[in-house]
Design a protein around this motif. Sequence first.
Motif, PDB file in Angstrom:
ATOM      1  N   LEU A   1      -5.203  12.682  -5.756  1.00 23.36           N
ATOM      2  CA  LEU A   1      -5.057  11.557  -6.512  1.00 23.36           C
ATOM      3  C   LEU A   1      -4.664  10.341  -5.186  1.00 23.36           C
ATOM      4  O   LEU A   1      -4.944   9.347  -5.415  1.00 23.36           O
ATOM      5  CB  LEU A   1      -4.474  11.222  -7.775  1.00 23.36           C
ATOM      6  CG  LEU A   1      -5.299  11.943  -8.664  1.00 23.36           C
ATOM      7  CD1 LEU A   1      -4.800  13.381  -8.964  1.00 23.36           C
ATOM      8  CD2 LEU A   1      -5.228  10.931 -10.104  1.00 23.36           C
ATOM      9  N   ALA A   2      -4.110  10.825  -4.242  1.00 21.24           N
ATOM     10  CA  ALA A   2      -3.429  10.210  -3.294  1.00 21.24           C
ATOM     11  C   ALA A   2      -4.610   9.049  -2.570  1.00 21.24           C
ATOM     12  O   ALA A   2      -5.835   9.580  -1.975  1.00 21.24           O
ATOM     13  CB  ALA A   2      -2.753  10.741  -2.092  1.00 21.24           C
ATOM     14  N   ALA A   3      -4.456   7.985  -2.639  1.00 20.51           N
ATOM     15  CA  ALA A   3      -5.498   6.759  -2.166  1.00 20.51           C
ATOM     16  C   ALA A   3      -4.969   5.490  -1.925  1.00 20.51           C
ATOM     17  O   ALA A   3      -3.970   5.146  -2.531  1.00 20.51           O
ATOM     18  CB  ALA A   3      -6.669   6.961  -2.983  1.00 20.51           C
ATOM     19  N   GLN A   4      -5.679   4.756  -0.992  1.00 18.62           N
ATOM     20  CA  GLN A   4      -5.493   3.399  -1.213  1.00 18.62           C
ATOM     21  C   GLN A   4      -6.449   2.892  -1.911  1.00 18.62           C
ATOM     22  O   GLN A   4      -7.745   3.129  -1.573  1.00 18.62           O
ATOM     23  CB  GLN A   4      -5.604   2.898   0.402  1.00 18.62           C
ATOM     24  CG  GLN A   4      -4.990   1.449   0.564  1.00 18.62           C
ATOM     25  CD  GLN A   4      -5.745   0.514  -0.069  1.00 18.62           C
ATOM     26  OE1 GLN A   4      -5.046  -0.181  -1.020  1.00 18.62           O
ATOM     27  NE2 GLN A   4      -6.881   0.139   0.417  1.00 18.62           N
TER      28      GLN A   4
ATOM     29  N   GLY B   1      -8.149  -2.894   1.009  1.00 14.96           N
ATOM     30  CA  GLY B   1      -9.220  -2.348   1.979  1.00 14.96           C
ATOM     31  C   GLY B   1      -9.772  -3.342   2.741  1.00 14.96           C
ATOM     32  O   GLY B   1     -10.013  -3.065   3.974  1.00 14.96           O
ATOM     33  N   GLN B   2     -10.130  -4.485   2.279  1.00 14.02           N
ATOM     34  CA  GLN B   2     -10.907  -5.527   2.915  1.00 14.02           C
ATOM     35  C   GLN B   2      -9.689  -6.124   3.958  1.00 14.02           C
ATOM     36  O   GLN B   2     -10.192  -6.423   5.139  1.00 14.02           O
ATOM     37  CB  GLN B   2     -11.374  -6.728   2.172  1.00 14.02           C
ATOM     38  CG  GLN B   2     -12.536  -6.439   1.186  1.00 14.02           C
ATOM     39  CD  GLN B   2     -13.631  -6.236   1.949  1.00 14.02           C
ATOM     40  OE1 GLN B   2     -14.008  -5.106   2.496  1.00 14.02           O
ATOM     41  NE2 GLN B   2     -14.413  -7.230   2.592  1.00 14.02           N
ATOM     42  N   ALA B   3      -8.493  -6.367   3.822  1.00 14.87           N
ATOM     43  CA  ALA B   3      -7.604  -6.934   4.516  1.00 14.87           C
ATOM     44  C   ALA B   3      -7.089  -5.977   5.621  1.00 14.87           C
ATOM     45  O   ALA B   3      -6.660  -6.285   6.802  1.00 14.87           O
ATOM     46  CB  ALA B   3      -6.185  -7.419   3.604  1.00 14.87           C
ATOM     47  N   ASP B   4      -7.001  -4.709   5.361  1.00 15.27           N
ATOM     48  CA  ASP B   4      -6.566  -3.621   6.460  1.00 15.27           C
ATOM     49  C   ASP B   4      -7.562  -2.369   6.292  1.00 15.27           C
ATOM     50  O   ASP B   4      -7.238  -1.374   5.778  1.00 15.27           O
ATOM     51  CB  ASP B   4      -5.083  -3.324   6.068  1.00 15.27           C
ATOM     52  CG  ASP B   4      -4.539  -2.547   7.248  1.00 15.27           C
ATOM     53  OD1 ASP B   4      -5.358  -1.935   8.160  1.00 15.27           O
ATOM     54  OD2 ASP B   4      -3.345  -2.208   7.487  1.00 15.27           O
ATOM     55  N   PRO B   5      -8.727  -2.435   6.694  1.00 14.81           N
ATOM     56  CA  PRO B   5      -9.618  -1.503   6.600  1.00 14.81           C
ATOM     57  C   PRO B   5      -9.119  -0.144   7.589  1.00 14.81           C
ATOM     58  O   PRO B   5      -9.762   0.865   7.167  1.00 14.81           O
ATOM     59  CB  PRO B   5     -10.977  -1.993   7.177  1.00 14.81           C
ATOM     60  CG  PRO B   5     -10.566  -3.155   7.792  1.00 14.81           C
ATOM     61  CD  PRO B   5      -9.370  -4.009   7.313  1.00 14.81           C
ATOM     62  N   LEU B   6      -8.379  -0.459   8.456  1.00 18.19           N
ATOM     63  CA  LEU B   6      -7.842   0.681   9.211  1.00 18.19           C
ATOM     64  C   LEU B   6      -7.066   1.649   8.225  1.00 18.19           C
ATOM     65  O   LEU B   6      -7.117   2.768   8.523  1.00 18.19           O
ATOM     66  CB  LEU B   6      -7.349   0.155  10.603  1.00 18.19           C
ATOM     67  CG  LEU B   6      -8.296  -0.310  11.625  1.00 18.19           C
ATOM     68  CD1 LEU B   6      -7.552  -0.650  12.945  1.00 18.19           C
ATOM     69  CD2 LEU B   6      -9.181   0.936  12.167  1.00 18.19           C
ATOM     70  N   ALA B   7      -6.130   0.995   7.693  1.00 12.00           N
ATOM     71  CA  ALA B   7      -5.161   1.615   7.036  1.00 12.00           C
ATOM     72  C   ALA B   7      -5.992   2.288   5.667  1.00 12.00           C
ATOM     73  O   ALA B   7      -5.623   3.322   5.413  1.00 12.00           O
ATOM     74  CB  ALA B   7      -4.133   0.886   6.236  1.00 12.00           C
ATOM     75  N   ASP B   8      -6.962   1.553   5.141  1.00 14.68           N
ATOM     76  CA  ASP B   8      -7.568   2.106   4.288  1.00 14.68           C
ATOM     77  C   ASP B   8      -8.313   3.349   4.338  1.00 14.68           C
ATOM     78  O   ASP B   8      -8.294   4.383   3.618  1.00 14.68           O
ATOM     79  CB  ASP B   8      -8.786   0.928   3.871  1.00 14.68           C
ATOM     80  CG  ASP B   8      -9.502   1.253   2.422  1.00 14.68           C
ATOM     81  OD1 ASP B   8      -9.012   1.062   1.401  1.00 14.68           O
ATOM     82  OD2 ASP B   8     -10.475   1.744   2.761  1.00 14.68           O
TER      83      ASP B   8
END
Lengths: 331, 331
Positions: free
Chosen positions: A87-90, A96-103
Amino acid sequence: MSDPAFWRGRRVLVTGGAGFLGANLCHALAARGAEVTALDGFLFGGGANPANLEEAPGPGRIELVRGDIREIDLRPLCEGRAVIFNLAAQTSHMGGQADPLADIAVNAVAQVRLIQAMREAAPQAVVVHASTRQFYGRVEKLPVDENQPVAPPDANGVSKFAGEQYWMLEHRVHHRPVTALRLTNCYGPRLRIRDARQTFLGIWLRAVLEGRPFEVWGGEQLRDMTYVDDVTEAFLAAAENPACHGRIFNIGGAPPASLRRIAEILVRAAGAGAEFVVKEFPPERASIDIGSYHADDRAFRAASLWAPRIGLEEGIAASLAWFRPRMARYL
Amino acid sequence: MSDPAFWRGRRVLVTGGAGFLGANLCHALAARGAEVTALDGFLFGGGANPANLEEAPGPGRIELVRGDIREIDLRPLCEGRAVIFNLAAQTSHMGGQADPLADIAVNAVAQVRLIQAMREAAPQAVVVHASTRQFYGRVEKLPVDENQPVAPPDANGVSKFAGEQYWMLEHRVHHRPVTALRLTNCYGPRLRIRDARQTFLGIWLRAVLEGRPFEVWGGEQLRDMTYVDDVTEAFLAAAENPACHGRIFNIGGAPPASLRRIAEILVRAAGAGAEFVVKEFPPERASIDIGSYHADDRAFRAASLWAPRIGLEEGIAASLAWFRPRMARYL
């Protein structure tokens, strides 16, 4: 339906185990006598909360490991596990829109890391992966079954679809028993209510509990909210039932209701003084708005004998009752 | 059809510009008078070859920048560009299965980096993104149009779909003119023929040019091979034509032919001594085999007035003629 005896003494890993759905699953597993490790990176803005793992019921145990799946050595955590609930997720759409790389790093790249670690350390383990209706995007035909074309409306939808597909490849190419559950909006105890990052209902619950009016954006959009105990039962049943393995399922919940109707149920449950105001859907979010959604989850019901049992009135009342004495830990 | 006058003096970036399709595009742009920068990371096992940018025709210029899109500062490269042709990718299916982390890093994560760099440095630029039929997986109905459900058969398909979807979001959310072309098997001058990493035809061409028999795996699978000049024309037309922007198109090529038929055409074109043997499809690749494919590309033909012009006999003969005097640079 989940069989409690299945879990007695089983060693289980729950990634995202301190989050909303993960922690509820840990509690249910502990109640069934499982030996649970909850892995959680406590991402900023995510659903993880140390309070989520308090009041664990036993007879099983829950061990919390703080670690980010993007970096931690995953092999020792996978070693000897019979089942991994993943279940680990962003999960934040705006995040996701603000930081798609982390997402994408969490939702897809780290999934590949976990898959590779499991090949070495837990080659036989069953996996139930938390997926999402998110990447169906704006649909034209309701209810939505698993053949709905994929049209991610935002970066979070792109990364979550990629992550799910890596897991399904692990079934097709390496024959691991994997089930992906595409969840709709979930709610109940341990939801993040500090803000709107975990469904609109979180911020509504907070407002009501604090005696303030809440805002309904739009109001006509339909949702089939799933109460968290029903989500937990779906995860357990998917793991237990070989007929579910190697498959992707949509998971629904209560019969579809408009946001306005859900707001009315919440106000009625909260009692005197609770109120809401209806506002136009914010234009800056319109480009990633998905409109109405409710799931056709007949495939999962047939394969697992699962069915959601908690209606909106009951679930919302139970959520308010659970949060009232625990508010301080959730703000 | 591409309009040569459109390109005179235009500043264009071609990522993957030293690769097979990228370099052919650079040559066509230079011939039309464009100022071209070819960015290439020369990934191990990829299609990049310094020889690909030799013999540039002019009057335009081609500047080669060696840099990996996963790491290089992309903003200066995007600055002032009118058009970006985005062909940098990890394209090997077996490579994606062997190293899915490198695969997603190039095909999805680096795409997000490029999108972000372009927001700052080239907010108006038109983008044509090289996408692939790969993520349709094994299809049941031929020919395949753009509504075919996505079912990636391997890690490379997962990452390429994610990358394409990030670009389409950039159109939907930020209104950038973006076109994605889902390519089928392409061939012609500058193809990697050292091995089978760029379609089966690469390794066949090498064998024939070296006077050795080549292997046909299976043989009944259908393919609609696109000759590289037709691919180049498709990219140019997509950039020039606003009716193509914001859309995803399948790109076909010659009428579908079985692998066995393609092999026969190659043997006939090569002349005396050329031969092939038919073998069973290798079992270790069967799990990611996609069977037959040919595209329904009517949507792109209608939007761009493009049509493939080079048949298999002509294209294969031209490929052999081009490679014969240049073999040493391609082994």
